[in-house]
Design a protein around this motif. Structure first.
Motif, PDB file in Angstrom:
ATOM      1  N   SER A   1       0.828  -1.208   0.000  1.00 50.14           N
ATOM      2  CA  SER A   1       0.000   0.000   0.000  1.00 50.14           C
ATOM      3  C   SER A   1       0.859   1.253   0.000  1.00 50.14           C
ATOM      4  O   SER A   1       0.437   2.309   0.413  1.00 50.14           O
TER       5      SER A   1
ATOM      6  N   THR B   1       1.744   3.307  -2.155  1.00 56.17           N
ATOM      7  CA  THR B   1       1.345   4.519  -2.862  1.00 56.17           C
ATOM      8  C   THR B   1       0.079   5.142  -2.300  1.00 56.17           C
ATOM      9  O   THR B   1      -0.246   6.266  -2.623  1.00 56.17           O
ATOM     10  N   SER B   2      -0.623   4.398  -1.485  1.00 52.66           N
ATOM     11  CA  SER B   2      -1.886   4.976  -1.034  1.00 52.66           C
ATOM     12  C   SER B   2      -1.637   5.999   0.079  1.00 52.66           C
ATOM     13  O   SER B   2      -0.782   5.839   0.930  1.00 52.66           O
ATOM     14  N   ASP B   3      -2.409   7.009   0.018  1.00 54.37           N
ATOM     15  CA  ASP B   3      -2.173   8.159   0.876  1.00 54.37           C
ATOM     16  C   ASP B   3      -3.041   8.040   2.122  1.00 54.37           C
ATOM     17  O   ASP B   3      -4.243   7.892   2.050  1.00 54.37           O
ATOM     18  N   GLN B   4      -2.401   8.100   3.246  1.00 54.83           N
ATOM     19  CA  GLN B   4      -3.206   8.003   4.466  1.00 54.83           C
ATOM     20  C   GLN B   4      -2.974   9.203   5.374  1.00 54.83           C
ATOM     21  O   GLN B   4      -3.162   9.131   6.580  1.00 54.83           O
TER      22      GLN B   4
ATOM     23  N   ARG C   1      -5.993  14.440   4.853  1.00 54.12           N
ATOM     24  CA  ARG C   1      -6.960  13.965   3.877  1.00 54.12           C
ATOM     25  C   ARG C   1      -8.094  13.227   4.555  1.00 54.12           C
ATOM     26  O   ARG C   1      -9.236  13.348   4.171  1.00 54.12           O
TER      27      ARG C   1
END
Lengths: 330, 505, 329
Positions: free
Chosen positions: A2, A4-7, A11
């Motif tokens: 994960s 690349t996923s933005d956490q 956001r």
């Protein structure tokens, strides 16, 4: 995997933050509103008084009440042109029922029922008979415009001086007019409903892609029908305020009301094609149009400008929207 | 008309059209990178590549429908610029797109002369001359079409002939055909090849876009292969064999793509009996067991999508019954279907799957929303957390869960839509052309996902027109032809020939 | 080898779309006949030459507007600004005539303003790509407001009393057929020929049917749509001139709600909002049906407001039937 996923927490909190509330397209509206307020304050000192501010809010209230419903309806990709005609008719019904029953409650209920009934009719014609909503509600508008004169040739005067009735439009709670409170409450309810509830999410889903929504087990028809009925009931609310304001039911009232409402909603960034729209934008849209109206009066300009300006404003707003879209696409 | 087609220029060695260094970038994707293509008079030039290789973009540039970012196009050695479709037409380039570009309300004759209606001396459209010219064109080319029929009443293959006639009416020198056989029966394909041969004999240069190798070997002279937006090779077809073409197209053996797995059939999950719809389907019956992939094959118009939509309650049925997990699908709607545990992954992502402007999370949670709601309010945190687990599981590449889904690649969009149903938790899923418009690498991942679903005990109904996909993924294969089920094979007994024969009906 | 396509039986020849008269026109003609028949039987004075020709005269203005609106619909766009346009173009007409005593100059002024409005609508919708419903909703407001501003909400009377101008809206050929009806028939007929028998008209249908296909065929889609807006405004201008002549003045509230009636008549006449479908003869029949219904109701001494109610109901019924038919197909 994960990576690349933005956490990032910023956001995550988007839904609640100020930034989320006022997405970039609304910044433009806020700036426009600010420019109008500053400009008018400089040009006419009378503009920046408590009385005038109250007057503007007062005038915005009725439009906003219907506009929040129209926002929801446009998000489902439908439109209702009959709200102006329905407003006039419903105001007569409210007055008439109060006159005959001497009951304020029954009068208000009759108004809501009438508005809701018109919404139900529109909704059924659109969802069951599959008539394009623009055409269907133009037809309903004609029916109501004719119908109201068959119902009453002239204004329905108020025969019962029920004090509470006149307070609906003219009363104050502290410094705030009652209609403004009603409008503000409705705006909050719709804001919460559209953004945080299941119903709101379904409204958006149906507007963004009705086929996908149906494949996901939703019934676009039912949701659209509800949106029509709710819009209709809100017309009933506005009609009660109108009757109280005029102290009569006025069959000729409401001409052009539908266009002001739609102009305000579109100005607020709601899309004609569904799936996109915000209550915050609609509030800004209504305020901008009504402040312009007010400015025209305060500056003693010709009042005929009051119908020119909304026309210019909605074309301009759509043009700017087009430019912005062009930029993000290209 | 046809006689007027210019013969190859005296300098027959030079190409009619030469595209060189063509580069085109879309937001986030470099669709073409330094691609070349040249077309000689009287040759059939194959343009090959997997989905997403850049074939469509290249021919849209050749048609003047897209503008390239860099590169040159030469016509008879002179640089030209195709700013708009009109320029390409004027230069004698006619593209027959896969999505037929005709006006359905117009007649055959008017569609052929759409660019240039014949006029009488009064300046009005001369319908008689138009019909005669169209008829003359058909007579010469050997097409049996009614010039007065509205195009909407024609079959797809007939519409294709109308498109080709348009090219002839324009004295086209280069005709580009974009996957012309994808919707044709074998007989119609044969006929089309005859037509192509005649065009070649007239000295017309033909660009034949396809990924069906048999066709390339049957009719093409040279082949240009694209891969991932780049030019790979241009060679006479005679110098190629199946293996070398596949290596050029895919960069590796195609068999690697298809994991061969055998699923153990469990209990019957979906049972369809005597299903008919008013427009298409007639008397279709089948069962699907848990953990099984039932593949449906059919040519275009055979009723695959119609069946998919009927089974999940989307389209109305006129007769028959559908049971999911032993319970009857009644009332026949998607709400009930979802509750019983069956859903559709549509072939048309844009039209029927995605909420383009909405973010990834919202797209993924659409059917499961009620799960995240307490007293009518949606718990956004729980929703995102759940979405994140699927992003991780399927390695969906994205910058953020808040990203609008339209910014994702086709493969990643498809994974989101698959996750949509997995999150909800189905007993049976219908997947319609699951790899349409998806690049090669992602295809394998989608296949793996479908296998995984079946392995996890889901009943999978797969609609496909891709033979390799069908033969390798399905445990059983059903064949549709004109709305009827014409055959049902076990995986071991099914061969390409048998399936095709059944599909022709 | 070539069996499958070659032996496919050619579809039976059908009436093609480009013919002036098509299948669904029959339904409209029958409806019109039924309406006329009904009122002829139900009322005493309906069935007289005088009344029938009167209705034609009254319908003429809306026929002009509807023809233009229908063309814009067929091109796949919307024009609802025509109601205000009718009031606006009467101003230069009357003002110039009053100042110069020349009908020709007045007409020139009216057409020039109509042209300008069409250019603005077309430019905003087509070249600036703003949704045409919004654009023409906006110009509907703006034009009406400007008319109010200029006139101070008072009618501007014709003070030169040109006989030719009076005759235009009120005269009759052989004392029978109202000139406005002739003008409207000529306009509708001319535009129908334009749409069905010229390259331009066919291109409009193609653009409305599928803009992308039209673009690939090398059409200049924008210019075609733009031209449709201009034609619409000019057609409405003709209607506005007829109305001004009937009223003998430029009336600031002239044409209120005409845009909705024109949309309604076009839709009733079989023009699709989606573009590419319908025709001008059909729209004209739509206008006539509504006009005869409204006249007949008047003859039955029903309150005039019934006309609005029934018009609305007819529109819903017509569109609902049409979409039911389409769904079954």
């Amino acid at each position: 995997m994960s990576v690349t996923s933005d956490q990032s927490p910023t956001r995550q909190a988007r839904g609640l933050s100020l930034g989320g509330l006022l997405r970039n397209e609304q910044i433009f509206l806020i700036i426009l509103l600010a420019v109008l307020i500053v400009g008018l304050s400089l040009a006419a000192p009378r503009f920046m008084t408590a009385e005038n501010a109250t007057a503007i809010l007062h005038q915005s209230a009725m439009v906003l009440i219907v506009a929040v419903g129209m926002t929801m309806l446009l998000i489902t990709a439908e439109v209702d042109i009959s709200v102006g005609a329905s407003l006039a008719f419903a105001s007569c019904v409210v007055m008439d029922v109060i006159n005959t029953t001497s009951s304020l409650t029954l009068g208000i209920l009759a108004g809501l029922a009438f508005g809701g009934g018109v919404g139900l009719f529109n909704g059924l014609v659109v969802t069951r008979l599959k008539v394009n909503s623009l055409i269907a509600t133009i037809a309903t508008m004609m029916i109501l415009q004719g119908g109201v004169f068959l119902y009453t040739r002239e204004a329905v005067q108020n025969h019962h001086q029920i004090e509470a009735f006149s307070l609906i439009a003219t009363g104050y709670v502290g410094p705030v007019p009652v209609p403004v409170i009603i409008a503000a409450l409705l705006a909050v309810v719709f804001y919460v409903m559209l953004n945080y509830t299941l119903i709101g999410r379904r409204v958006f889903a149906v507007g963004s892609n009705p086929k996908a929504a149906r494949l996901s087990g939703l019934s676009p028809e039912t949701i659209k029908l509800v949106a029509f009925v709710v819009t209709g009931i809100l017309v009933g609310v506005a009609a009660t305020i109108l009757a109280s304001l005029l102290n009569a039911g006025q069959p000729t009232a409401g001409r052009g009301f539908e266009l002001i409402v739609i102009a305000a909603v579109l100005l607020g960034g709601t899309s004609l094609f569904g799936g996109k729209g915000t209550i915050a934008g609609t509030i800004l849209g209504v305020l901008i149009l009504k402040i312009i109206d007010n400015g025209i009066i305060i500056l003693r300009w010709n009042q005929d400008l009051q119908i020119i300006v909304p026309g210019v404003v909605i074309i301009l707003a759509m043009f700017l929207d087009q430019l912005r879209k062009g930029r993000t696409d290209g | 008309m046809v006689e007027a087609v210019r013969k190859p220029a005296a300098d027959a060695a030079g190409p009619i059209i030469r595209m060189a260094g063509v580069t085109k970038t879309f937001p986030g994707v470099k669709a073409l990178d330094d691609v070349s293509l040249d077309v000689m008079a009287g040759e059939v030039h194959a343009l090959l590549g997997e989905n997403g290789a850049g074939k469509s973009t290249l021919i849209k540039i050749l048609a003047g429908a897209y503008r390239m970012d860099a590169g040159t196009i030469e016509l008879d050695g002179t640089p030209v610029s195709f700013e708009a479709p009109a320029d390409a037409l004027a230069a004698g380039v006619k593209v027959v797109f896969q999505e037929i570009a005709l006006i359905p309300e117009f007649t055959v004759a008017e569609n052929i002369f759409m660019e240039n209606h014949p006029r009488n001396p009064a300046g009005l459209v001369d319908w008689r001359t138009m019909r005669q010219k169209a008829q003359a064109l058909f007579d010469r080319a050997g097409f049996a079409l009614d010039v007065d029929a509205p195009v909407k009443d024609l079959s797809l293959s007939e519409q294709q002939l109308v498109e080709i006639s348009r090219a002839l009416a324009h004295d086209a020198r280069v005709v580009v055909m974009d996957e012309p056989t994808s919707s044709l029966t074998p007989g119609e394909v044969e006929h089309l090849f005859g037509v192509i041969g005649r065009l070649r004999d007239m000295g017309i240069g033909i660009v034949y876009v396809s990924h069906k190798l048999e066709e390339i070997f049957a009719i093409c002279d040279r082949a240009t292969v694209l891969r991932d937006g780049r030019w790979v090779s241009t060679k006479p077809v005679a110098e190629h064999d199946h293996h070398s073409l596949i290596v050029d197209m895919v960069g590796r053996e195609i068999t690697d793509l298809f994991p061969k797995t055998r699923h153990q059939g469990g209990e019957t999950v979906v049972s369809v009996k005597n299903l008919s719809t008013r427009n298409k389907l007639a008397d279709i019956s089948f069962d699907v067991r848990a953990g099984e992939v039932l593949g449906f094959f059919g040519l275009m118009g055979a009723g695959r999508t119609e069946l998919a939509k009927a089974v999940v309650g989307y389209d109305p049925i006129s007769a028959g019954e559908i049971s999911i997990g032993g319970e009857r699908l009644r009332p026949h709607n998607t709400g009930r279907a979802k509750a019983l545990g069956i859903g559709l992954l549509s072939e048309d992502r844009k039209e029927e799957g995605l909420m383009l402007e909405a973010d990834v999370t919202r797209n993924m949670t659409l059917p499961s929303l009620a799960r995240f709601a307490r007293a009518g309010f949606v718990d956004a945190g729980a929703e995102r957390a759940r979405a994140q687990t699927f992003v991780d599981r399927f390695r969906i590449r994205l910058a953020s869960l808040d990203q609008p889904i339209r910014t994702l690649s086709g493969g990643n969009q498809q994974k989101v839509l698959l996750s949509r149903w997995l999150m909800y938790g189905l007993k049976a899923i219908v997947v319609d052309e699951p790899t349409r418009g998806i690049d090669v690498g992602a295809k394998a991942e989608i296949f793996a996902a479908i296998n995984e679903l079946a392995a996890g005990g889901l009943a999978v109904i797969m609609m496909t027109s891709e033979m390799p996909e069908l033969l390798n993924l399905s445990d059983r294969i059903a064949v549709l032809a004109e709305g009827r089920m014409t055959a049902l094979f076990d995986r071991d007994e099914a061969t390409q020939e048998k399936v095709l024969n059944a599909a022709i009906g | 080898m070539q069996q499958s396509a070659d032996t496919a039986a050619p579809a039976p020849a059908r009436k093609a779309d480009h013919r002036l008269f098509r299948g669904n026109l029959v339904a409209l003609v029958v409806s019109l006949a039924l309406v006329i028949g009904f009122f002829a039987l139900a009322t005493e004075h309906f069935w007289s030459l005088r009344n029938i020709t009167n209705v034609l005269g009254q319908a003429s203005i809306l026929m002009c507007l509807t023809a233009g609106v229908a063309i814009v619909f067929i091109s796949g766009e919307v024009d609802i600004s025509v109601g205000s346009l009718v009031a606006a173009i009467a101003i230069p007409l009357i003002v110039i005539m009053n100042a110069t005593g020349s009908l020709a100059l007045g007409l020139g002024g009216a057409l020039a303003l109509g042209l300008l409005i069409g250019v603005v609508n077309g430019y905003l919708s087509v070249y600036l790509k703003i949704n045409s419903l919004i654009v023409t909703l906006g110009t509907l407001f703006i034009i009406r407001g400007l008319v109010y501003l200029y006139t101070g909400k008072r009618a501007i009377a014709d003070t030169v009393y040109l006989e030719s101008f009076f005759q235009l809206g009120n005269g009759r050929l052989w004392g029978l057929i109202p000139y406005p009806a002739l003008v409207a028939f000529a306009l509708v007929g001319g535009l129908a020929v334009l749409m069905t028998q010229t390259r331009f008209g066919r291109k409009v249908y193609a653009v409305g049917g599928n803009a992308e296909v039209a673009r690939l065929a090398g059409y200049n889609v924008r210019r075609i749509k733009f031209t449709c807006f201009v034609i619409s405004s000019l057609a409405a201008t003709v209607g506005g001139i007829l109305l001004a002549s009937r009223l003998g003045s430029a009336v600031h509230v002239a044409g209120l709600n005409y845009e909705f009636q024109a949309v309604a008549a076009a839709v009733l006449g079989g023009v699709s909002l989606a573009g590419g479908i319908g025709g001008l003869i059909g729209s004209a029949l739509g206008v006539l049906i509504l006009a005869f219904v409204s006249n007949g109701l008047g003859m039955m001494s029903a309150p005039t407001e019934w006309q609005l109610v029934i018009t609305g109901a007819i529109i819903i019924a017509a569109v609902a039937l049409d979409s039911a038919k389409r769904e079954r197909a």
